[in-house]
Scaffold this active site. Structure first.
Site, PDB file in Angstrom:
ATOM      1  N   ASP A  19      -2.130   6.563   5.739  1.00  0.00           N
ATOM      2  CA  ASP A  19      -2.752   5.586   5.994  1.00  0.00           C
ATOM      3  C   ASP A  19      -3.184   5.290   7.328  1.00  0.00           C
ATOM      4  OD1 ASP A  19      -4.050   4.008   5.164  1.00  0.00           O
ATOM      5  OD2 ASP A  19      -3.061   3.177   3.007  1.00  0.00           O
ATOM      6  N   LYS A  39     -11.746  -1.779   7.173  1.00  0.00           N
ATOM      7  CA  LYS A  39     -11.334  -2.320   7.767  1.00  0.00           C
ATOM      8  C   LYS A  39     -11.402  -2.649   9.443  1.00  0.00           C
ATOM      9  CE  LYS A  39      -8.523  -3.268   4.589  1.00  0.00           C
ATOM     10  NZ  LYS A  39      -7.587  -2.613   4.155  1.00  0.00           N
ATOM     11  N   TRP A  77       1.137  -0.836   0.117  1.00  0.00           N
ATOM     12  CA  TRP A  77      -0.030   0.060  -0.043  1.00  0.00           C
ATOM     13  C   TRP A  77       1.136   1.009   0.290  1.00  0.00           C
ATOM     14  CZ3 TRP A  77      -4.237  -1.784  -2.488  1.00  0.00           C
ATOM     15  CH2 TRP A  77      -5.325  -2.706  -1.848  1.00  0.00           C
TER      16      TRP A  77
HETATM   17  C1  LIG Z   1      -6.839  -1.874   2.553  1.00  0.00           C
HETATM   18  C2  LIG Z   1      -6.124  -0.421   2.277  1.00  0.00           C
HETATM   19  C3  LIG Z   1      -5.375   0.176   1.378  1.00  0.00           C
HETATM   20  C4  LIG Z   1      -6.734   0.381   0.439  1.00  0.00           C
HETATM   21  O1  LIG Z   1      -7.980   0.806   0.646  1.00  0.00           O
HETATM   22  P1  LIG Z   1      -8.758   0.868  -0.486  1.00  0.00           P
HETATM   23  O2  LIG Z   1      -9.876   1.442  -0.154  1.00  0.00           O
HETATM   24  O3  LIG Z   1      -9.967  -0.405  -1.280  1.00  0.00           O
HETATM   25  O4  LIG Z   1      -8.437   1.581  -1.719  1.00  0.00           O
HETATM   26  C5  LIG Z   1      -4.905   1.355   1.755  1.00  0.00           C
HETATM   27  N1  LIG Z   1      -3.743   0.905   2.598  1.00  0.00           N
HETATM   28  C6  LIG Z   1      -4.432   0.113   3.568  1.00  0.00           C
HETATM   29  C7  LIG Z   1      -2.981   0.668   4.934  1.00  0.00           C
HETATM   30  C8  LIG Z   1      -4.823  -1.012   3.500  1.00  0.00           C
HETATM   31  O5  LIG Z   1      -4.980  -1.916   4.907  1.00  0.00           O
END
Ligand SMILES: *Cc1c(COP(=O)(O)O)cnc(C)c1O
Length: 355
Positions: free
Chosen positions: A166, A190, A99
Site C-alpha cells: 500500500d 495523497k 491502514w
Molecule cells: C489514506 C490511506 C488509505 C485509505 O485510502 P482510501 O482511498 O480513502 O480508501 C489507505 N492506506 C494508506 C496508507 C492511506 O494513507
C-alpha cells in the site's frame, strides 16, 4: 495571506495541475465540451488513459510483465480485493498502523493470516525489524508509508514471496524497484491526484491463480483485460493524475521528488529536534519523509491549542495531528515547497521565543 497546505489527504497538488484539470472541465481539448460530459470511450479520452499508463511505466521504470490499472473504491477496497485475488491458503501481514490493520482484517475473511510483526506495542511509532517472512505464504502485505504515525519503509524489501505494498501516501516520492513487488497500489488523493481514483500496478503472472470464484468487478483480470475500461472509470481524477505525472516528469522525475523530500524532511526534523518545545513522535530510523509528526513536550502540553491557532494565523493549513497520535502532523507531499516548510519552521521558532 499565503496558505501552506499540509493536509494529509486529500492534499496539496501543484497549482498548474489544478489549473489544467479545471480548464479541461470547462473545455476538453478545444472540443467545446467539458471533460465531465464526454464518453469515457470517446476517441479523445482513450489517449488520456494510455498516456497516464505510459507515464506511470516511464516515471517508475516499471519492467515488462506488469499492468497499470485505475479503479474506484479507494485503497480501502483493495484491502478486500487483494486477498480475493491472491490468498489461496495463507498470507503474511506487517502491521504498522491503522491502514495495515484494516488490510489485515479483510484478509482474515479469506484464509489464514500471519502477522509477522507489529509495532502496535508502541502506538506504531516504529517500523519493526528482524521479522521472518514465511516462504509458504501467498504474499506479504506491507504499508510503505504510515500516513497517521509518520513512519516509512524506505527500502524495497527482499522477500521469497510476492510483496504487495500500500503506497497510498508515498508513491512517486522516490525511485522504487518495482521488480521486487507483486503489486503496488493506493488511493490517488495523497501524492498523485484528486480523490476518486485508485492506482494498481500488478505483476501479470500472479493473476488468475486462486481457485475461488471472483466477482467480475473485484477481479483484477477484468480490469487488466479491459485496460481500466470495463466500466466507466473516474475520468476527471485520471486526467488530473496525468497532469501531475507530466509535472513530476518535467521537474526531473522521482529522483528529483526524492531529493526534495529529503531536503524538506531533514530541515523540519532538524527543527523539531532543536526546538525546546517540540519532540518527534516516530523513532528516528523509521521517520517518514511525507508525514512529519510531532507533539509538544510534556511540560508544554497545555500550549497545543495555542500553537495550532498561532500556526493557522500564519497561513499553515492542516497541521493538526491525527487523533490517534495527537499534536501536529505536517504532510509534505511532492507539491510542498521548501518555502512552505521554512514558513512552518519560522512559526515554531517564533512560538518558542514567546514561551
Ligand atoms: C489514506 C490511506 C488509505 C485509505 O485510502 P482510501 O482511498 O480513502 O480508501 C489507505 N492506506 C494508506 C496508507 C492511506 O494513507
Amino acid at each position: 495571506m499565503k496558505k501552506y497546505n499540509f493536509n494529509a489527504g486529500p492534499s496539496i497538488l501543484p497549482r498548474e495541475v489544478i489549473e489544467a484539470t479545471a480548464q479541461a472541465c470547462l473545455d476538453f481539448n478545444g472540443s467545446g465540451l467539458s471533460l465531465m460530459e464526454i464518453s469515457h470511450r470517446a476517441k479523445d479520452f482513450q489517449p488520456v488513459v494510455d498516456e497516464t499508463v505510459a507515464l506511470f511505466k516511464e516515471i517508475l521504470n516499471i519492467p515488462e510483465g506488469y499492468s497499470v490499472i485505475f479503479l474506484g473504491g479507494g485503497a480501502s477496497l483493495e484491502f478486500c480485493m487483494i486477498p480475493y485475488n491472491f490468498l489461496e491458503k495463507k498470507a503474511a501481514y506487517l502491521n504498522t498502523g491503522v491502514w495495515a490493520t484494516k488490510a489485515e482484517k479483510e484478509a482474515k475473511l479469506f484464509g489464514e493470516v500471519v502477522e509477522i510483526a507489529s509495532s502496535k506495542d508502541k502506538n506504531f511509532t516504529y517500523i519493526p525489524k528482524g521479522y521472518e517472512i514465511p516462504a509458504d505464504a501467498d504474499y506479504l502485505h506491507i504499508t510503505s508509508n504510515n500516513t497517521i504515525y509518520g513512519t516509512e519503509i524506505l527500502e524495497d524489501i527482499d522477500s521469497p514471496i510476492p510483496v504487495i505494498a500500500d503506497m497510498s501516501s508515498d508513491i512517486f516520492s522516490r525511485p522504487i524497484d518495482v521488480s521486487k513487488y507483486g503489486m503496488i497500489y493506493g488511493g490517488a488523493q495523497k501524492n498523485l491526484s484528486m480523490a476518486g481514483v485508485t492506482f494498481v500496478i500488478v505483476k501479470d503472472e500472479l493473476l488468475g491463480k486462486v481457485s475461488r470464484q471472483i466477482p467480475t468487478m473485484l477481479n483484477y483480470e477484468t480490469h487488466v483485460k479491459k485496460g481500466s475500461m470495463f466500466n466507466t472509470p473516474p475520468v476527471v481524477p485520471i486526467y488530473c493524475a496525468l497532469q501531475n505525472l507530466k509535472w513530476i516528469k518535467a521537474q526531473g522525475g522521482v529522483k528529483e521528488m526524492e531529493r526534495r523530500a529529503i531536503e524538506r524532511s531533514e530541515l523540519l526534523y532538524a527543527e523539531i529536534d532543536r526546538n525546546k518545545l517540540f519532540v518527534g513522535t516516530a523513532e528516528k530510523d523509521s521517520r517518514s519523509r511525507m508525514n512529519i509528526t510531532f507533539v509538544l513536550k510534556d511540560e508544554y502540553k497545555d500550549l497545543e491549542a495555542e500553537f495550532l491557532a498561532f500556526a493557522t494565523s500564519k497561513g499553515m493549513v492542516g497541521v493538526k495531528g491525527h487523533r490517534d497520535v495527537g499534536g501536529f502532523r505536517a504532510s509534505c507531499y511532492n507539491a510542498m515547497s521548501l518555502e512552505g516548510v521554512k514558513a512552518l519552521i519560522a512559526c515554531m521558532q517564533e512560538f518558542e521565543a514567546a514561551h
